[in-house]
Design an enzyme around this catalytic site. Structure first.
Site, short mmCIF file in Angstrom:
data_model
loop_
_atom_site.label_atom_id
_atom_site.label_comp_id
_atom_site.label_asym_id
_atom_site.label_seq_id
_atom_site.Cartn_x
_atom_site.Cartn_y
_atom_site.Cartn_z
CG LEU A 25 -1.60 1.31 1.59
CD1 LEU A 25 -2.53 1.76 0.47
CD2 LEU A 25 -2.38 1.17 2.91
CG ASP A 79 -9.08 14.12 2.58
OD1 ASP A 79 -7.91 14.02 3.02
OD2 ASP A 79 -9.78 15.13 2.76
CG ASN A 106 5.10 9.10 -0.16
OD1 ASN A 106 6.15 9.71 0.01
ND2 ASN A 106 4.28 9.36 -1.17
CE1 TYR A 171 6.33 18.21 5.79
CE2 TYR A 171 8.48 19.30 5.83
CZ TYR A 171 7.66 18.26 5.41
OH TYR A 171 8.18 17.26 4.61
CE LYS A 175 6.85 14.81 6.62
NZ LYS A 175 6.32 13.56 6.07
N1 LIG Z 1 10.02 16.72 -1.73
C1 LIG Z 1 10.70 17.05 -0.64
O1 LIG Z 1 11.55 17.96 -0.65
C2 LIG Z 1 10.46 16.28 0.63
C3 LIG Z 1 11.49 16.27 1.59
C4 LIG Z 1 11.30 15.54 2.76
C5 LIG Z 1 10.13 14.84 2.96
N2 LIG Z 1 9.14 14.86 2.01
C6 LIG Z 1 7.92 14.09 2.27
O2 LIG Z 1 7.70 13.20 1.19
C7 LIG Z 1 6.34 12.80 1.20
C8 LIG Z 1 5.79 12.81 -0.22
O3 LIG Z 1 5.77 14.14 -0.70
P1 LIG Z 1 6.37 14.55 -2.12
O4 LIG Z 1 7.63 15.26 -1.88
O5 LIG Z 1 6.36 13.40 -3.04
O6 LIG Z 1 5.32 15.69 -2.56
P2 LIG Z 1 4.10 15.62 -3.57
O7 LIG Z 1 4.60 15.38 -4.95
O8 LIG Z 1 3.33 16.87 -3.31
O9 LIG Z 1 3.26 14.35 -3.09
C9 LIG Z 1 2.43 14.39 -1.95
C10 LIG Z 1 1.45 13.23 -2.04
O10 LIG Z 1 0.63 13.24 -0.86
C11 LIG Z 1 -0.72 13.12 -1.26
N3 LIG Z 1 -1.65 13.75 -0.33
C12 LIG Z 1 -1.65 15.04 0.08
N4 LIG Z 1 -2.72 15.27 0.87
C13 LIG Z 1 -3.40 14.09 0.95
C14 LIG Z 1 -4.58 13.68 1.62
N5 LIG Z 1 -5.30 14.53 2.38
N6 LIG Z 1 -4.99 12.40 1.48
C15 LIG Z 1 -4.29 11.53 0.72
N7 LIG Z 1 -3.16 11.85 0.08
C16 LIG Z 1 -2.72 13.13 0.19
C17 LIG Z 1 -0.78 13.82 -2.62
O11 LIG Z 1 -1.87 13.33 -3.38
P3 LIG Z 1 -3.27 14.09 -3.64
O12 LIG Z 1 -2.97 15.56 -3.74
O13 LIG Z 1 -3.75 13.47 -4.92
O14 LIG Z 1 -4.12 13.72 -2.47
C18 LIG Z 1 0.53 13.37 -3.23
O15 LIG Z 1 0.36 12.12 -3.87
C19 LIG Z 1 5.62 13.75 2.15
O16 LIG Z 1 5.37 13.09 3.37
C20 LIG Z 1 6.62 14.88 2.35
O17 LIG Z 1 6.47 15.52 3.58
C21 LIG Z 1 9.29 15.57 0.86
#
Ligand SMILES: NC(=O)c1ccc[n+]([C@@H]2O[C@H](COP(=O)([O-])OP(=O)(O)OC[C@H]3O[C@@H](n4cnc5c(N)ncnc54)[C@H](OP(=O)(O)O)[C@@H]3O)[C@@H](O)[C@H]2O)c1
Length: 275
Positions: A25, A79, A106, A171, A175
């Site tokens: 998942l 959601d 994730n 945020y 984390k």
């Molecule tokens: N990119 C970075 O620099 C970075 C660094 C450290 C950690 N992270 C972490 O990596 C993880 C993934 O983020 P990402 O970087 O890949 O960003 P992203 O491209 O914005 O992806 C975020 C994902 O979370 C989903 N999401 C958001 N709100 C949601 C909700 N209410 N219910 C279900 N799904 C939801 C979004 O899908 P929908 O909008 O379709 O719901 C999307 O698939 C996050 O936990 C983020 O904090 C990112």
């Protein structure tokens, strides 16, 4: 180019050592890291459940991965910040007798800006997803895994988990929770055959900045990674049974330097890079 990307997936397939025929998942599977986790696992013949709010990108991904790897993929638009979402998802999978062997926790997002300038509801919604939903998913699927004596849970924390971050105050704190929770669960669940690994990515090219409303400074751009290698590092650490991993050389230097510097200096540095 296509060939190179496929070849890289093949390398990952050998190195990651995730058993084929299992089901994962992946939350947040409509964008960013979620897409990469999905492809890396599908390439190893792991069947998938993709969960996020936006259905269309997940449907497109599912069509592509079924064609390329012949795996079974279920798309679950949901959601996860809605109260009871994790239990609802578990129930819906149970009704279809779908067992989850690998949970990739994730889904999450950041909010950039001054805490008092951000509407409180936006902050509490983020906490609901980044902390509450992640915790509930770990509970409902972790219990099944422990009862079976096997399972793998990957939690996506962040480099920002390692210190307080002005302008990302709430945020970064979510984390820190994920990392502390994940490392503690690692020790609790290991005797029951369940591996829990926390991945700490640094700044990575995904939809994160747009969702957070965050500017990208020139210094931050220099530290930015692509999502594929970060996802590979996370899955490899999971298959190696590690408690946590920081993704990438430069991010490891940041993590290491944190051990040598006072927290006031860490906050000031983070504010300069991310503020
Ligand atoms: N990119 C970075 O620099 C970075 C660094 C450290 C950690 N992270 C972490 O990596 C993880 C993934 O983020 P990402 O970087 O890949 O960003 P992203 O491209 O914005 O992806 C975020 C994902 O979370 C989903 N999401 C958001 N709100 C949601 C909700 N209410 N219910 C279900 N799904 C939801 C979004 O899908 P929908 O909008 O379709 O719901 C999307 O698939 C996050 O936990 C983020 O904090 C990112």
């Amino acid at each position: 180019m296509r060939h190179t990307a496929d070849a890289r997936t093949q390398i990952s397939l050998v190195e990651l050592d995730v058993p084929p025929g299992k089901r994962a998942l992946i939350t947040g599977a409509s964008s960013g890291f979620g897409l990469e986790f999905a492809e890396l696992l599908a390439a190893q013949k792991v069947n998938l459940v993709l969960a996020a709010r936006r259905k269309e990108p997940m449907e497109n991904l599912a069509v592509d991965l079924r064609r390329k790897y012949g795996v079974d993929i279920l798309v679950e638009p949901i959601d996860l910040a809605a109260p009871g979402a994790a239990a609802g998802l578990k129930k819906s999978l149970d009704e279809r007798a779908l067992q989850i062997d690998i949970l990739v926790n994730n889904a999450g997002y950041g909010l950039h800006g001054e805490f008092l300038e951000t509407p409180l509801e936006r902050t509490t919604d983020m906490i609901q997803l980044n902390i509450t939903a992640l915790t509930e998913l770990s509970y409902v699927f972790g219990r099944d895994m422990a009862a079976r004596g096997s399972g793998q849970i990957l939690l996506i924390a962040s480099l920002l988990a390692l210190q307080p971050v002005p302008t990302f105050a709430a945020y970064a704190a979510t984390k820190s929770y994920v990392l502390a929770f994940g490392e503690a669960l690692h020790d609790e669940l290991r005797p029951q055959g369940v591996v829990v690994t926390s991945l700490c990515p640094g700044h990575t090219e995904t939809g994160f900045d747009a969702a957070a409303g965050a500017p990208v400074s020139p210094m931050l751009r220099l530290l930015t990674m692509k999502p594929r290698p970060v996802a590979e590092i996370g899955l490899r650490a999971l298959s190696q049974g590690k408690a946590s991993v920081v993704a990438g050389f430069m991010n490891n230097i940041v993590a290491f330097s944190n051990r040598l510097t006072p927290r006031s200096m860490q906050r000031a540095t983070m504010k300069r890079i991310l503020g």
